[in-house]
Design a protein around this motif. Structure first.
Motif, mmCIF file in Angstrom:
data_model
loop_
_atom_site.group_PDB
_atom_site.id
_atom_site.type_symbol
_atom_site.label_atom_id
_atom_site.label_comp_id
_atom_site.label_asym_id
_atom_site.label_seq_id
_atom_site.Cartn_x
_atom_site.Cartn_y
_atom_site.Cartn_z
ATOM 1 N N LEU A 146 -16.511 -20.094 -10.508
ATOM 2 C CA LEU A 146 -17.245 -19.055 -9.394
ATOM 3 C C LEU A 146 -15.966 -18.739 -8.375
ATOM 4 C CD1 LEU A 146 -18.951 -17.557 -8.925
ATOM 5 C CD2 LEU A 146 -20.717 -18.987 -7.709
ATOM 6 N N LEU A 147 -15.346 -19.783 -7.533
ATOM 7 C CA LEU A 147 -14.403 -19.552 -6.345
ATOM 8 C C LEU A 147 -13.155 -18.664 -6.552
ATOM 9 C CD1 LEU A 147 -13.897 -21.710 -3.182
ATOM 10 C CD2 LEU A 147 -11.694 -21.232 -4.887
ATOM 11 N N GLN A 148 -12.873 -19.542 -8.181
ATOM 12 C CA GLN A 148 -11.335 -18.112 -8.459
ATOM 13 C C GLN A 148 -11.716 -16.682 -8.745
ATOM 14 O OE1 GLN A 148 -10.232 -20.989 -12.313
ATOM 15 N NE2 GLN A 148 -10.079 -22.418 -11.216
ATOM 16 N N LEU A 149 -12.782 -16.632 -9.441
ATOM 17 C CA LEU A 149 -13.358 -14.723 -9.286
ATOM 18 C C LEU A 149 -13.162 -14.535 -7.584
ATOM 19 C CD1 LEU A 149 -15.380 -15.772 -11.868
ATOM 20 C CD2 LEU A 149 -13.384 -13.866 -11.641
ATOM 21 N N ILE A 150 -13.853 -15.256 -6.937
ATOM 22 C CA ILE A 150 -14.005 -14.557 -6.198
ATOM 23 C C ILE A 150 -12.202 -14.637 -4.859
ATOM 24 C CG2 ILE A 150 -15.095 -14.718 -3.547
ATOM 25 C CD1 ILE A 150 -17.241 -16.165 -4.886
ATOM 26 N N ALA A 151 -11.914 -15.727 -5.853
ATOM 27 C CA ALA A 151 -10.554 -15.402 -4.845
ATOM 28 C C ALA A 151 -9.292 -14.214 -5.434
ATOM 29 C CB ALA A 151 -9.771 -16.791 -5.121
ATOM 30 N N TRP A 152 -9.301 -13.990 -6.396
ATOM 31 C CA TRP A 152 -8.677 -13.370 -7.060
ATOM 32 C C TRP A 152 -9.081 -11.932 -6.511
ATOM 33 C CZ3 TRP A 152 -4.599 -14.068 -10.557
ATOM 34 C CH2 TRP A 152 -4.998 -15.045 -11.185
ATOM 35 N N TYR A 153 -11.055 -11.613 -6.111
ATOM 36 C CA TYR A 153 -11.519 -10.145 -5.941
ATOM 37 C C TYR A 153 -10.948 -10.250 -4.396
ATOM 38 C CZ TYR A 153 -14.528 -7.260 -4.659
ATOM 39 O OH TYR A 153 -15.819 -6.042 -4.151
ATOM 40 N N ALA A 154 -10.874 -11.142 -4.077
ATOM 41 C CA ALA A 154 -9.967 -10.706 -2.043
ATOM 42 C C ALA A 154 -9.315 -11.191 -2.029
ATOM 43 C CB ALA A 154 -10.867 -12.260 -1.876
ATOM 44 N N VAL A 155 -8.516 -11.670 -3.307
ATOM 45 C CA VAL A 155 -6.811 -11.810 -2.675
ATOM 46 C C VAL A 155 -6.247 -10.743 -3.327
ATOM 47 C CG1 VAL A 155 -4.803 -14.040 -2.679
ATOM 48 C CG2 VAL A 155 -6.695 -14.432 -2.220
ATOM 49 N N LEU A 156 -6.231 -10.794 -4.739
ATOM 50 C CA LEU A 156 -4.987 -9.908 -4.724
ATOM 51 C C LEU A 156 -4.585 -8.541 -4.656
ATOM 52 C CD1 LEU A 156 -5.754 -9.640 -8.559
ATOM 53 C CD2 LEU A 156 -4.042 -10.557 -7.743
ATOM 54 N N PRO A 157 -6.084 -7.146 -3.716
ATOM 55 C CA PRO A 157 -5.672 -6.180 -2.880
ATOM 56 C C PRO A 157 -4.690 -6.483 -1.598
ATOM 57 C CG PRO A 157 -7.890 -6.073 -3.687
ATOM 58 C CD PRO A 157 -7.657 -7.734 -4.081
ATOM 59 N N LEU A 158 -4.507 -8.501 -1.230
ATOM 60 C CA LEU A 158 -4.284 -8.497 -0.771
ATOM 61 C C LEU A 158 -2.844 -8.523 0.004
ATOM 62 C CD1 LEU A 158 -6.537 -11.527 1.310
ATOM 63 C CD2 LEU A 158 -5.735 -8.662 2.556
ATOM 64 N N ALA A 159 -2.549 -9.131 -1.453
ATOM 65 C CA ALA A 159 -0.955 -9.230 -1.651
ATOM 66 C C ALA A 159 -0.579 -8.089 -2.792
ATOM 67 C CB ALA A 159 -1.073 -9.937 -3.141
ATOM 68 N N GLY A 160 -1.397 -6.643 -1.579
ATOM 69 C CA GLY A 160 -0.865 -4.916 -2.515
ATOM 70 C C GLY A 160 -1.284 -4.907 -3.825
ATOM 71 N N VAL A 161 -2.252 -5.860 -4.350
ATOM 72 C CA VAL A 161 -1.861 -5.502 -6.191
ATOM 73 C C VAL A 161 -3.046 -4.497 -6.315
ATOM 74 C CG1 VAL A 161 -1.991 -6.150 -8.282
ATOM 75 C CG2 VAL A 161 -0.688 -7.565 -6.955
ATOM 76 N N THR A 162 -3.329 -3.729 -6.383
ATOM 77 C CA THR A 162 -4.445 -2.149 -6.450
ATOM 78 C C THR A 162 -4.884 -3.120 -8.501
ATOM 79 O OG1 THR A 162 -3.329 -1.058 -6.702
ATOM 80 C CG2 THR A 162 -4.212 -1.247 -4.615
ATOM 81 N N LEU A 163 -5.755 -3.396 -8.734
ATOM 82 C CA LEU A 163 -6.154 -3.313 -10.315
ATOM 83 C C LEU A 163 -7.426 -2.954 -9.720
ATOM 84 C CD1 LEU A 163 -4.859 -6.687 -11.274
ATOM 85 C CD2 LEU A 163 -4.187 -4.527 -12.113
ATOM 86 N N SER A 164 -8.458 -2.714 -11.270
ATOM 87 C CA SER A 164 -9.101 -2.649 -10.694
ATOM 88 C C SER A 164 -10.427 -3.485 -12.030
ATOM 89 C CB SER A 164 -10.114 -1.233 -12.471
ATOM 90 O OG SER A 164 -9.940 -1.722 -13.582
ATOM 91 N N ILE A 165 -11.779 -3.521 -10.568
ATOM 92 C CA ILE A 165 -12.788 -4.863 -10.910
ATOM 93 C C ILE A 165 -12.851 -5.383 -12.117
ATOM 94 C CG2 ILE A 165 -15.033 -3.095 -11.322
ATOM 95 C CD1 ILE A 165 -15.793 -5.529 -8.719
#
Lengths: 275, 237
Positions: B67-86
């Protein structure tokens, strides 16, 4: 029997033919191997002539299997090297001493040696036919039809043409071992190595495997056999090699080694297994 | 209550969510299997440095909650400039976690193969690659099939984690409908029924594949067994 006929033929050949006929097909020179500090091969040298059958005997743990695996290039030696038909086999000349080839290069050299294992090691997910055709197709790049035609000839030779479509678990131990022999023959090896091929078999299946091996020997295949089948060895082998504690103690004609050895260690062993 | 239960079962939103749950589970499982197929051989490498990569991966992904991993992907990827669809983030999140588990499963499958098989393949002059593909892999696949079946079952339920990052799968859809109807009991009961339908259907498929396999295992290829199990194409013997 067939062997001695062939030996008698030799003097009738021309000189050059005789030289080829007596050239060692495979040679092991000053081989040493240790596993975790335990010496398994201790300065072992041997050679096997074309069409010769050499049988290796000795107590368990004496290094017979390691010797055979080294000949089959499944184990690399710590020191020493192999030659086939006079050329380095599985080794290349390094700085002064031959060194083992890389795994990638070894792959090519292994094709020249066929190996038959104590526990058959057939591929359980493949039919008898597919076991035999796998290497010709994937290693030599034969097409399926050609490989299958050749495989059927080999399966006929080991008496199992009607079992070509059977899977290993549908075959008896003796049948599985005969398929394994056909599989090893499929690459037309120069030498066939047999590691206790009958010791995992029920007694009534031993003879069918031995008779296939006897026919191979009669056809002139060069063979090295680790076995305790003394009767077979006396009838068919040209040379007996006795090993103990990683060393070759004695080499000679089978009857001389088995029945009239002057080495106390050999006599002691033979008395145990012959009586 | 029973009224809400029936209505929820029949609602278009729930049926959509069922399809989403199944598709996310299959996509996540596929990605996880591909990841495991890459990481498992690396974990068995002769080179220490190569083994280090899957080890670090497993340490991270098995040591933290999914669960934490999913939230992390959701929160971290946009910060790293990666724009992916949900949707993409959801599949990556499920697949990345599953890859760690599949790595261990695939590795255990390879380790279970008798050493003699490798010897025989080498003695026949097969290259490492050919031996792996034609000798070891088919045997390993057969060994791991039941474990993979269980992973898929778990994956169907783990899609519920996706509700926290806004994917409208079964659980999220139920939450929405529970709010609008103010009848949580009937709605969640319907969701439970759908989860049970999915997992029961899967276990029937799995049971069928496994019984076929144990009947006459070695004669059919792994993939043919799977295909027959999925399509129900059972030939009489």
């Amino acid at each position: 029997m067939e062997r001695s006929d062939r030996e008698r033929d030799v003097p009738m050949m021309t000189t050059s033919e005789r030289i080829t006929a007596t050239e060692p097909v495979i040679e092991m020179v000053h081989a040493r191997k240790a596993f975790d500090g335990r010496t398994v091969l201790d300065d072992v040298s041997l050679h096997v002539q074309r069409s010769e059958l050499a049988v290796i005997v000795g107590p368990s743990g004496s290094g017979k299997t390691t010797l055979l695996r080294a000949l089959g290039l499944l184990t690399t030696l710590d020191a020493g090297y192999l030659k086939m038909n006079g050329d380095l086999h599985g080794y290349r000349s390094g700085k002064g001493v031959p060194v083992p080839l890389s795994e990638r290069a070894l792959v090519r050299h292994r094709r020249n040696v066929g190996m038959v294992f104590q526990h058959f090691n057939l591929f359980p997910h493949l039919s008898a036919l597919a076991n035999v055709t796998l290497a010709p197709r994937k290693v030599l790049g034969r097409n399926r039809e050609a490989a299958e035609a050749e495989a059927l000839v080999l399966l006929t030779r080991v008496g199992l043409r009607d079992k070509a479509r059977a899977f290993p678990h549908e075959l008896s131990g003796g049948q599985q071992q005969r398929v394994a022999i056909a599989r090893a023959l499929a690459l037309r090896p120069e030498v066939m190595l047999f590691d206790e091929p009958t010791s995992a078999l029920d007694p009534e299946m031993v003879s069918e495997v031995l008779s296939v091996m006897g026919e191979l020997a009669a056809d002139g295949m060069t063979m090295v056999l680790v076995s305790h089948e003394m009767g077979f060895a006396r009838r068919v082998a040209d040379k007996a090699i006795f090993m103990d504690e990683g060393r070759i103690i004695e080499t000679g004609r089978p009857d001389d080694v088995f029945l009239n050895s002057k080495e106390p260690r050999v006599r002691q062993f033979m008395e145990k297994i012959l009586h | 209550m029973s009224n809400t239960f029936i209505q929820t079962l029949q609602s278009a939103g729930m049926l959509h969510a069922v399809v989403a749950t199944i598709l996310f589970a299959l996509a996540g499982q596929t990605l996880g299997m591909l990841g495991g197929a890459v990481l498992a051989p690396a974990r068995m490498s002769r080179h220490r440095a190569v083994r280090l990569i899957p080890s670090a991966y497993l340490w991270l992904f098995r040591g933290t909650p999914e669960l934490l991993q999913l939230i992390a992907w959701y929160a971290v990827l946009p910060l790293a400039g990666v724009t992916l669809s949900i949707t993409e983030i959801a599949v990556i999140g499920l697949g990345a976690n599953e890859a760690a588990r599949m790595t261990e499963i695939i590795r255990s499958g390879f380790l279970s193969i008798d050493r003699g098989q490798r010897d025989a393949a080498r003695a026949l002059g097969l290259s490492r690659w050919t031996a792996t593909v034609h000798v070891l892999l088919p045997q390993a696949a057969r060994v791991v099939a039941p474990a993979v079946g269980n992973e898929i079952n778990v994956m169907f339920k783990n899609t519920s984690f996706l509700s926290v990052i806004g994917i409208t799968e079964l659980l999220r859809q139920s939450q929405l409908q529970a709010e609008t109807t103010a009848q949580p009991l009937g709605v969640y009961l319907a969701a439970a029924v759908y989860y049970l339908v999915i997992t029961t259907a899967w276990s029937l498929v799995q049971g069928r594949m496994e019984s076929r396999q144990s009947e006459r295992d070695s004669r059919r290829s792994f993939w043919r067994i799977w295909w027959r199990g999925l399509t129900g194409n059972v030939t009489s013997r």
